[in-house]
Motif scaffolding. Structure first.
Motif, PDB file in Angstrom:
ATOM      1  N   GLU A 139       0.190   3.117 -15.774  1.00  0.00           N
ATOM      2  CA  GLU A 139       0.424   2.148 -16.852  1.00  0.00           C
ATOM      3  C   GLU A 139       1.873   1.683 -16.887  1.00  0.00           C
ATOM      4  O   GLU A 139       2.232   0.832 -17.706  1.00  0.00           O
ATOM      5  CB  GLU A 139       0.070   2.765 -18.212  1.00  0.00           C
ATOM      6  N   SER A 140       2.710   2.225 -16.005  1.00  0.00           N
ATOM      7  CA  SER A 140       4.135   1.896 -16.028  1.00  0.00           C
ATOM      8  C   SER A 140       4.414   0.621 -15.245  1.00  0.00           C
ATOM      9  O   SER A 140       3.674   0.245 -14.335  1.00  0.00           O
ATOM     10  CB  SER A 140       4.949   3.043 -15.417  1.00  0.00           C
ATOM     11  N   PHE A 141       5.535  -0.019 -15.576  1.00  0.00           N
ATOM     12  CA  PHE A 141       5.949  -1.209 -14.844  1.00  0.00           C
ATOM     13  C   PHE A 141       6.222  -0.870 -13.387  1.00  0.00           C
ATOM     14  O   PHE A 141       5.951  -1.681 -12.494  1.00  0.00           O
ATOM     15  CB  PHE A 141       7.199  -1.822 -15.484  1.00  0.00           C
ATOM     16  N   THR A 142       6.757   0.322 -13.133  1.00  0.00           N
ATOM     17  CA  THR A 142       7.048   0.732 -11.755  1.00  0.00           C
ATOM     18  C   THR A 142       5.812   0.667 -10.885  1.00  0.00           C
ATOM     19  O   THR A 142       5.883   0.262  -9.714  1.00  0.00           O
ATOM     20  CB  THR A 142       7.624   2.161 -11.746  1.00  0.00           C
ATOM     21  N   TYR A 143       4.661   1.026 -11.426  1.00  0.00           N
ATOM     22  CA  TYR A 143       3.420   0.973 -10.657  1.00  0.00           C
ATOM     23  C   TYR A 143       2.789  -0.423 -10.713  1.00  0.00           C
ATOM     24  O   TYR A 143       2.302  -0.942  -9.703  1.00  0.00           O
ATOM     25  CB  TYR A 143       2.423   2.005 -11.193  1.00  0.00           C
ATOM     26  N   LEU A 144       2.796  -1.030 -11.880  1.00  0.00           N
ATOM     27  CA  LEU A 144       2.083  -2.297 -12.058  1.00  0.00           C
ATOM     28  C   LEU A 144       2.735  -3.452 -11.306  1.00  0.00           C
ATOM     29  O   LEU A 144       2.032  -4.363 -10.843  1.00  0.00           O
ATOM     30  CB  LEU A 144       1.998  -2.642 -13.546  1.00  0.00           C
ATOM     31  N   ALA A 145       4.067  -3.435 -11.152  1.00  0.00           N
ATOM     32  CA  ALA A 145       4.736  -4.545 -10.464  1.00  0.00           C
ATOM     33  C   ALA A 145       4.278  -4.668  -9.010  1.00  0.00           C
ATOM     34  O   ALA A 145       3.856  -5.750  -8.582  1.00  0.00           O
ATOM     35  CB  ALA A 145       6.248  -4.400 -10.563  1.00  0.00           C
ATOM     36  N   PRO A 146       4.324  -3.599  -8.195  1.00  0.00           N
ATOM     37  CA  PRO A 146       3.802  -3.740  -6.832  1.00  0.00           C
ATOM     38  C   PRO A 146       2.291  -3.920  -6.784  1.00  0.00           C
ATOM     39  O   PRO A 146       1.775  -4.531  -5.850  1.00  0.00           O
ATOM     40  CB  PRO A 146       4.239  -2.439  -6.140  1.00  0.00           C
ATOM     41  N   LEU A 147       1.584  -3.420  -7.796  1.00  0.00           N
ATOM     42  CA  LEU A 147       0.135  -3.649  -7.834  1.00  0.00           C
ATOM     43  C   LEU A 147      -0.153  -5.139  -7.975  1.00  0.00           C
ATOM     44  O   LEU A 147      -1.005  -5.700  -7.262  1.00  0.00           O
ATOM     45  CB  LEU A 147      -0.493  -2.877  -8.996  1.00  0.00           C
ATOM     46  N   GLY A 148       0.556  -5.797  -8.887  1.00  0.00           N
ATOM     47  CA  GLY A 148       0.398  -7.240  -9.021  1.00  0.00           C
ATOM     48  C   GLY A 148       0.834  -7.969  -7.771  1.00  0.00           C
ATOM     49  O   GLY A 148       0.200  -8.934  -7.340  1.00  0.00           O
ATOM     50  N   GLY A 149       1.932  -7.496  -7.155  1.00  0.00           N
ATOM     51  CA  GLY A 149       2.393  -8.112  -5.909  1.00  0.00           C
ATOM     52  C   GLY A 149       1.355  -8.006  -4.814  1.00  0.00           C
ATOM     53  O   GLY A 149       1.127  -8.969  -4.064  1.00  0.00           O
ATOM     54  N   ARG A 150       0.717  -6.837  -4.708  1.00  0.00           N
ATOM     55  CA  ARG A 150      -0.330  -6.696  -3.692  1.00  0.00           C
ATOM     56  C   ARG A 150      -1.500  -7.624  -3.985  1.00  0.00           C
ATOM     57  O   ARG A 150      -2.068  -8.238  -3.066  1.00  0.00           O
ATOM     58  CB  ARG A 150      -0.808  -5.247  -3.611  1.00  0.00           C
ATOM     59  N   ASP A 168       0.840  -1.206   0.000  1.00  0.00           N
ATOM     60  CA  ASP A 168       0.000   0.000   0.000  1.00  0.00           C
ATOM     61  C   ASP A 168       0.871   1.250   0.000  1.00  0.00           C
ATOM     62  O   ASP A 168       0.601   2.211  -0.730  1.00  0.00           O
ATOM     63  CB  ASP A 168      -0.907   0.021   1.232  1.00  0.00           C
ATOM     64  N   ARG A 169       1.891   1.236   0.836  1.00  0.00           N
ATOM     65  CA  ARG A 169       2.783   2.397   0.933  1.00  0.00           C
ATOM     66  C   ARG A 169       3.514   2.626  -0.384  1.00  0.00           C
ATOM     67  O   ARG A 169       3.613   3.766  -0.867  1.00  0.00           O
ATOM     68  CB  ARG A 169       3.785   2.181   2.068  1.00  0.00           C
ATOM     69  N   ALA A 170       4.025   1.552  -0.978  1.00  0.00           N
ATOM     70  CA  ALA A 170       4.733   1.682  -2.253  1.00  0.00           C
ATOM     71  C   ALA A 170       3.824   2.251  -3.331  1.00  0.00           C
ATOM     72  O   ALA A 170       4.219   3.148  -4.092  1.00  0.00           O
ATOM     73  CB  ALA A 170       5.271   0.312  -2.676  1.00  0.00           C
ATOM     74  N   LEU A 171       2.594   1.762  -3.400  1.00  0.00           N
ATOM     75  CA  LEU A 171       1.673   2.200  -4.444  1.00  0.00           C
ATOM     76  C   LEU A 171       1.215   3.636  -4.224  1.00  0.00           C
ATOM     77  O   LEU A 171       1.013   4.389  -5.189  1.00  0.00           O
ATOM     78  CB  LEU A 171       0.478   1.252  -4.505  1.00  0.00           C
ATOM     79  N   GLU A 172       1.061   4.020  -2.972  1.00  0.00           N
ATOM     80  CA  GLU A 172       0.670   5.397  -2.691  1.00  0.00           C
ATOM     81  C   GLU A 172       1.763   6.357  -3.170  1.00  0.00           C
ATOM     82  O   GLU A 172       1.472   7.403  -3.765  1.00  0.00           O
ATOM     83  CB  GLU A 172       0.429   5.567  -1.186  1.00  0.00           C
ATOM     84  N   ILE A 173       3.010   5.991  -2.954  1.00  0.00           N
ATOM     85  CA  ILE A 173       4.131   6.827  -3.385  1.00  0.00           C
ATOM     86  C   ILE A 173       4.269   6.812  -4.901  1.00  0.00           C
ATOM     87  O   ILE A 173       4.377   7.869  -5.544  1.00  0.00           O
ATOM     88  CB  ILE A 173       5.432   6.360  -2.709  1.00  0.00           C
ATOM     89  N   HIS A 174       4.276   5.633  -5.493  1.00  0.00           N
ATOM     90  CA  HIS A 174       4.418   5.549  -6.948  1.00  0.00           C
ATOM     91  C   HIS A 174       3.253   6.230  -7.664  1.00  0.00           C
ATOM     92  O   HIS A 174       3.421   6.791  -8.749  1.00  0.00           O
ATOM     93  CB  HIS A 174       4.527   4.093  -7.389  1.00  0.00           C
ATOM     94  N   GLY A 175       2.072   6.164  -7.040  1.00  0.00           N
ATOM     95  CA  GLY A 175       0.917   6.824  -7.646  1.00  0.00           C
ATOM     96  C   GLY A 175       1.088   8.315  -7.778  1.00  0.00           C
ATOM     97  O   GLY A 175       0.462   8.949  -8.645  1.00  0.00           O
ATOM     98  N   ARG A 176       1.946   8.905  -6.962  1.00  0.00           N
ATOM     99  CA  ARG A 176       2.246  10.337  -7.041  1.00  0.00           C
ATOM    100  C   ARG A 176       3.282  10.646  -8.119  1.00  0.00           C
ATOM    101  O   ARG A 176       3.319  11.771  -8.637  1.00  0.00           O
ATOM    102  CB  ARG A 176       2.826  10.833  -5.702  1.00  0.00           C
TER     103      ARG A 176
END
Length: 232
Positions: free
Chosen positions: A120-131, A107-115
């Motif tokens: 649509e980037s791998f940086t966001y999608l990788a932890p999204l899939g992990g969650r 959650d913390r990683a995605l909240e930060i990356h979301g900013r």
């Protein structure tokens, strides 16, 4: 850099750990064991990942948590570095079975990356899939399905449908479907995935048993326990 490169090479886990330990020792000799210098934070994080991959999860997670705490203090709570470290920590918390902590770290990683990055980037999608994967373990099927569906759609656009990253998310998406009462839909998702793991990705290095195990679960949840056991 050499220690980090070992993570993505074919060297043994023990050799990778030795490289990471040497790198961490050299950096802390230079800056001090308790230093919060950026190079120490990076070396500590690489060392933590190497420890965790070598099966030393308690020690590895402790190093990763310390790196995250120090990075938060040095770079700020919403820095990109903290986002990446939180996502990496979550991976190993999940492996250790600390499900709630892993979800919180994702959650913390995605909240930060979301900013900072596009969704649509791998940086966001990788932890999204992990969650999404750890939400399955928490038996939060609908939430897992939302994350994994978005991750799968994004990976198909980035890598194509037959890339290993896409396939991993897809068989987890199938599990989420099965746990939400849609086992037959799950089996439709799994059919092309299993084909790839029986051909292109059949080598044990790709861990094809994970997709086969997911298929077994979907069959069991569809009321076909014997067929599921055969795949397990």
């Amino acid at each position: 850099l050499l220690a980090e490169a070992c993570e993505y090479s074919d060297v043994s886990l023990e050799e990778a750990l030795q490289a990471a330990e040497r790198a961490f020792g050299l950096v802390t000799d230079l800056h001090g064991a308790d230093s919060k210098h950026p190079r120490v934070i990076k070396a500590r994080e690489v060392h933590g990942r190497a420890l965790s991959r070598a099966g030393k999860l308690p020690e590895g997670i402790a190093q990763l948590q310390r790196a995250l705490d120090d990075a938060t203090e040095v770079f700020g709570a919403h820095s990109s570095t903290v986002g990446f470290l939180a996502g990496n920590l979550a991976l190993y918390l999940r492996q250790r079975g600390e499900i709630a902590a892993a979800i919180a770290s994702f959650d913390r990683a995605l909240e930060i990356h979301g900013r900072n990055v596009r969704q649509e980037s791998f940086t966001y999608l990788a932890p999204l899939g992990g969650r999404g994967m750890v939400l399955i373990a928490a038996r939060r099927g609908e939430a897992a399905l939302r994350d994994l569906t978005q991750a799968a759609e994004g990976f198909r656009k980035i890598f194509g449908p037959e890339h290993e990253e896409t396939l991993i998310v897809e068989f987890h998406r199938a599990l989420a479907l099965a746990y939400t009462g849609r086992a037959q839909d799950a089996q439709k998702v799994l059919a092309p995935v299993l084909q790839q793991y029986r051909t292109k990705y059949r080598d044990p290095v790709y861990l094809p048993y994970r997709a086969l195990s997911a298929a077994g679960v979907t069959l069991r949840l569809d009321g076909k326990p014997l067929a599921g056991v055969a795949l397990h």
